[in-house]
Design a protein around this motif. Structure first.
Motif, PDB file in Angstrom:
ATOM      1  N   ARG A  88       0.811  -1.224   0.000  1.00 51.57           N
ATOM      2  CA  ARG A  88       0.000   0.000   0.000  1.00 51.57           C
ATOM      3  C   ARG A  88       0.845   1.275   0.000  1.00 51.57           C
ATOM      4  O   ARG A  88       0.335   2.353  -0.287  1.00 51.57           O
ATOM      5  CB  ARG A  88      -0.966  -0.006   1.189  1.00 51.57           C
ATOM      6  N   ASN A  91       1.114   2.842  -3.795  1.00 52.13           N
ATOM      7  CA  ASN A  91       0.178   3.834  -4.347  1.00 52.13           C
ATOM      8  C   ASN A  91      -0.229   4.871  -3.289  1.00 52.13           C
ATOM      9  O   ASN A  91      -1.255   5.518  -3.411  1.00 52.13           O
ATOM     10  CB  ASN A  91      -1.049   3.159  -4.980  1.00 52.13           C
ATOM     11  N   MET A  93      -1.431   4.673  -0.450  1.00 54.77           N
ATOM     12  CA  MET A  93      -2.550   4.466   0.455  1.00 54.77           C
ATOM     13  C   MET A  93      -1.996   4.532   1.878  1.00 54.77           C
ATOM     14  O   MET A  93      -2.713   4.793   2.825  1.00 54.77           O
ATOM     15  CB  MET A  93      -3.203   3.105   0.211  1.00 54.77           C
ATOM     16  N   ALA A 114      -4.110  10.821  -5.908  1.00 60.35           N
ATOM     17  CA  ALA A 114      -5.222  10.351  -6.741  1.00 60.35           C
ATOM     18  C   ALA A 114      -4.759  10.082  -8.174  1.00 60.35           C
ATOM     19  O   ALA A 114      -5.099   9.071  -8.780  1.00 60.35           O
ATOM     20  CB  ALA A 114      -6.362  11.370  -6.735  1.00 60.35           C
ATOM     21  N   ARG A 117      -2.668   6.919  -8.274  1.00 57.71           N
ATOM     22  CA  ARG A 117      -3.456   5.699  -8.108  1.00 57.71           C
ATOM     23  C   ARG A 117      -4.210   5.318  -9.368  1.00 57.71           C
ATOM     24  O   ARG A 117      -4.486   4.138  -9.609  1.00 57.71           O
ATOM     25  CB  ARG A 117      -4.440   5.875  -6.957  1.00 57.71           C
ATOM     26  N   ARG A 118      -4.578   6.323 -10.161  1.00 57.14           N
ATOM     27  CA  ARG A 118      -5.298   5.989 -11.394  1.00 57.14           C
ATOM     28  C   ARG A 118      -4.397   5.264 -12.386  1.00 57.14           C
ATOM     29  O   ARG A 118      -4.869   4.658 -13.331  1.00 57.14           O
ATOM     30  CB  ARG A 118      -5.849   7.272 -12.031  1.00 57.14           C
ATOM     31  N   ILE A 120      -2.277   2.966 -11.388  1.00 56.17           N
ATOM     32  CA  ILE A 120      -1.873   1.701 -10.767  1.00 56.17           C
ATOM     33  C   ILE A 120      -3.115   0.856 -10.534  1.00 56.17           C
ATOM     34  O   ILE A 120      -4.047   1.289  -9.861  1.00 56.17           O
ATOM     35  CB  ILE A 120      -1.151   1.961  -9.425  1.00 56.17           C
ATOM     36  N   TYR A 122      -5.520  -1.798  -8.912  1.00 59.41           N
ATOM     37  CA  TYR A 122      -5.650  -2.069  -7.483  1.00 59.41           C
ATOM     38  C   TYR A 122      -6.717  -3.133  -7.280  1.00 59.41           C
ATOM     39  O   TYR A 122      -7.881  -2.911  -7.600  1.00 59.41           O
ATOM     40  CB  TYR A 122      -6.040  -0.762  -6.782  1.00 59.41           C
ATOM     41  N   VAL A 141     -14.906   2.483 -13.837  1.00 61.08           N
ATOM     42  CA  VAL A 141     -14.649   3.552 -12.865  1.00 61.08           C
ATOM     43  C   VAL A 141     -13.398   4.376 -13.199  1.00 61.08           C
ATOM     44  O   VAL A 141     -13.463   5.597 -13.327  1.00 61.08           O
ATOM     45  CB  VAL A 141     -14.545   2.974 -11.437  1.00 61.08           C
ATOM     46  N   VAL A 142     -12.282   3.710 -13.356  1.00 61.95           N
ATOM     47  CA  VAL A 142     -11.051   4.476 -13.580  1.00 61.95           C
ATOM     48  C   VAL A 142     -11.049   5.184 -14.948  1.00 61.95           C
ATOM     49  O   VAL A 142     -10.718   6.365 -15.026  1.00 61.95           O
ATOM     50  CB  VAL A 142      -9.795   3.597 -13.387  1.00 61.95           C
ATOM     51  N   LEU A 145     -12.858   8.233 -14.444  1.00 62.00           N
ATOM     52  CA  LEU A 145     -12.092   9.220 -13.686  1.00 62.00           C
ATOM     53  C   LEU A 145     -11.080   9.901 -14.596  1.00 62.00           C
ATOM     54  O   LEU A 145     -10.747  11.071 -14.427  1.00 62.00           O
ATOM     55  CB  LEU A 145     -11.354   8.533 -12.522  1.00 62.00           C
TER      56      LEU A 145
END
Lengths: 434, 268
Positions: A88, A91, A93, A114, A117-118, A120, A122, A141-142, A145
């Motif tokens: 974690r 990215n 987290m 953010a 993370r987009r 990578i 997950y 979702v990604v 985004l």
């Protein structure tokens, strides 16, 4: 046909120091040259450390390792060893307190969380699908985004669902209507949606029953052979680590790296007692699951056709590793072990001592091949390639030689790999196929 | 309606007089009559419509303000996982303090009138909304939130796209609770000179027993109606995937209006 030449190739390769380890289904060099290699990132932990305030011991302590692009790195260790924390941190987290993590030579600390993370993928054990969204919307979702347009998202979703072997109709369903295995596939598809160069997977198959887990593991390896992402894979299950990993990082409590090695190396040369304990007392047997029959040096056997001159056949037998000739049909497919009675006349007659059973395939893992031998109560059996043609002979002795761990510096030794001529006689004398 | 049926039977067993009272109450609602004190016409459809409109205006205004205050606060507290004490005890305090006392209290600060009652009713409406929103958000699957964050959603995006839609049911539960208590409590309006359906009830010496009973029936009916409407709205707004036992029902319940702005990405 050239079977005998095939067999000699095995002789030529006999001096090879080590059977190649096989962890993922191999893509042939050809296919790699044809298709452009999809993007994958290099990941480097540089003394990455995580300390929680008020706790004396670090959760992850000075972790340094490099995951080459396109490889699966498994973080494995007992619970509380900091493997999930380490993952974690990649990215963000969880924030790194000391050291650094570089993604393609760029520190993750320089990136907005953010945005980072987009890029990578997950996937977590509990999957965390959004129950209020359809499967398609979950996968999307990604991309959404990232502001992809609708058509592109739609096409990508369809492509991904196909990639993870979900039927077309699944797209419009909701997570609650799916089985655990299907959900897990959706989770993987979702993580892959924006074609990230790096995937983080935290026990992605942990909550699945053993049968489906194995299927999902195989599917993922097949997928990985195709997409070649860099993957950080967390598990507490050493067997899963050995199966999935190109490299395995064993962590011990306190988040310290105990060993970072390929599965074969880990099993053969555990760095210390902790690793040895962790990989288990049966590590020699575990190695059987790592190797395929094609990776070890098989014995050669004479292939004889019905109606061949007996002299010719005898000459071939003399050249072979074992003096048990195999009767093959016109396509080179083994029919059985030829009996001495077949040599009575001028030409070979199809007199079988026993049928060619069990038949081991080149792509079988050694563990399964060994199980076949034991089950059939024989000491050796013919090995066939994908076309069903004889490719060599596998014996218990070959397997036990493979398992033999030579001292580190003196790994090779023809006597270990190549049966001496004298031994041949002994083996064939003592082995009577049941 | 339950109230009316119950009224008929109960009153009927009380004898002819009770049954008459019910009939008179209905008559009061539809036709004007002379007041008890004499000299003025009271009741009838026109006055009742005016009072009902006032009553609803007051109630909706209070609910709207409560939503504006409590929803963001509840979502935010739930999202960061803090303020549990505030969110939970708010509803207990809200229940303990009588609205009547609040109205009297606010007379000292804002005087009598619409604002006074509005503030009192808003304070009544906030606690259930706040508590239910908070509880709803806290009840959202933490793994879904973790996945959302891990995939790169910003915190506001997590609230809007994940936590809010997944807590719709709980939020609406709070809204229903707030709505019926506001509608029922708005009858206190006349105490601060705001004409509502409470007028015939509070001024029973002018409107008489039929006025009291008639207005009560109307308020009860309104509360039930609003409750039912909100329940229907809740069903419509709850994302289809969250509805238990609803498998492949297609069609009207598909839309998740405030969730998916530019349409969904579903291939059709």
């Amino acid at each position: 046909m050239g079977q005998s030449r095939d067999l000699h190739i095995f002789d030529d390769a006999a001096g090879r120091a080590y059977p190649r380890e096989v962890t993922a289904p191999q893509t042939s060099p050809n296919s790699e040259a044809v298709r452009p290699r999809p993007q994958a990132a290099t990941l480097e932990f540089r003394s990455a450390t995580k300390r929680y305030p008020g706790q004396e011991d670090a959760a992850v302590d000075g972790l340094s390792l490099t995951v080459p692009a396109g490889e699966i790195c498994v973080l494995v260790g007992p619970s509380g060893c900091g493997k999930t924390t380490a993952m974690r941190m990649v990215n963000r987290m969880i924030e790194i307190t000391e050291g650094d993590i570089l993604l393609d030579d760029r520190s993750v600390r320089d990136r907005a969380p953010a945005e980072l993370r987009r890029e990578i993928g997950y996937a977590i054990q509990q999957i965390g699908l959004f129950p209020h969204l359809t499967v398609a919307a979950n996968v999307a979702v990604v991309p959404r985004l990232l502001g992809w347009d609708r058509d592109r998202i739609e096409a990508r979703v369809r492509e991904l669902l196909e990639l993870v072997s979900l039927e077309e109709g699944t797209a419009e369903r909701y997570p609650a209507q799916l089985s655990g295995g299907q959900r897990q596939r959706v989770g993987v598809a979702r993580a892959l949606a924006a074609d990230p160069p790096l995937m983080l997977m935290d026990e992605p198959f942990g909550a699945i029953d053993p049968i489906n887990r194995e299927r999902l593991q195989n599917e993922f390896l097949r997928l990985q052979a195709e997409i070649r992402k860099t993957v950080v894979f967390v598990t507490h299950d050493i067997d899963e680590a050995i199966k999935m990993g190109d490299r395995i990082a064993v962590l011990r409590a306190g988040g310290r790296l105990a060993q970072y090695a390929s599965p074969a190396e880990l099993l053969m040369y555990p760095a210390d007692e902790f690793v040895e304990d962790f990989v288990g007392a049966d590590r020699a047997l575990k190695r059987l699951a790592l190797q395929r029959v094609r990776d070890i040096d098989l014995w050669s056997a004479a292939t004889v056709r019905s109606g061949e001159p007996v002299d010719e056949a005898r000459r071939k037998i003399a050249e072979a590793d074992i003096d048990m000739p195999v009767l093959v049909d016109d396509h080179g497919r083994p029919q059985g072990w030829l009996s001495e009675r077949g040599f009575a006349g001028e030409r070979v007659r199809p007199e079988l001592r026993s049928r060619a059973e069990p038949l081991v395939e080149l792509d079988d893992v050694l563990r399964d091949a060994l199980a076949d031998l034991i089950e059939s109560e024989v000491h050796y059996s013919p090995v066939v390639d994908s076309g069903g043609r004889l490719a060599g002979v596998l014996s218990l002795e070959v397997i036990s030689q493979t398992l033999h761990v030579p001292p580190e510096r003196a790994r090779t030794g023809p006597q270990l790999v190549d049966p001496a001529p004298g031994e041949d006689d002994a083996v064939s004398a003592e082995v009577e196929p049941a | 309606m339950a109230a009316r049926d119950g009224g008929v039977t109960d009153l009927a067993t009380g004898g002819p007089f009770a049954a008459n009272a019910f009939v008179e109450a209905i008559q009061f609602l539809v036709a004007p009559r002379e007041s008890v004190t004499g000299g003025v016409q009271v009741g009838g459809v026109d006055e009742m419509l005016t009072l009902t409109a006032n009553h609803l205006l007051l109630s909706f205004a209070a609910l709207a303000i409560a939503c504006v205050v409590a929803l963001p606060l509840g979502l935010w507290l739930g999202h960061i996982g803090k303020g549990e004490f505030l969110a939970i005890s708010a509803s207990n305090v809200g229940r303990a303090v009588p609205t009547l006392a609040l109205i009297a209290f606010f007379i000292a600060f804002v005087g009598i009138g619409f604002l006074n009652v509005l503030v009192a009713l808003t304070l009544l409406a906030i606690p259930p909304l706040l508590t239910n929103t908070y509880v709803g958000v806290r009840g959202v699957d933490r793994d879904a939130v973790d996945a959302a964050r891990g995939m790169g959603m910003s915190e506001p995006q997590i609230v809007r796209r994940v936590e809010l839609p997944m807590s719709v049911r709980s939020v609406f539960g709070g809204l229903q609770l707030s709505a019926i208590s506001v509608v029922a409590t708005a009858i206190l309006g006349p105490l601060a000179s705001v004409e509502t359906l409470g007028t015939p009830i509070v001024s029973v010496n002018v409107y008489g027993q039929p006025g009291l009973l008639g207005a009560s029936i109307l308020v009860a009916a309104l509360a039930i109606l609003i409750y039912v409407l909100l329940a229907v709205a809740q069903r419509g707004l709850t994302p289809r995937g969250l509805k238990a036992g609803r498998s492949d029902a297609p069609g009207i319940l598909r839309r998740i209006p405030f969730l998916q702005r530019q349409g969904s990405a579903q291939p059709t």
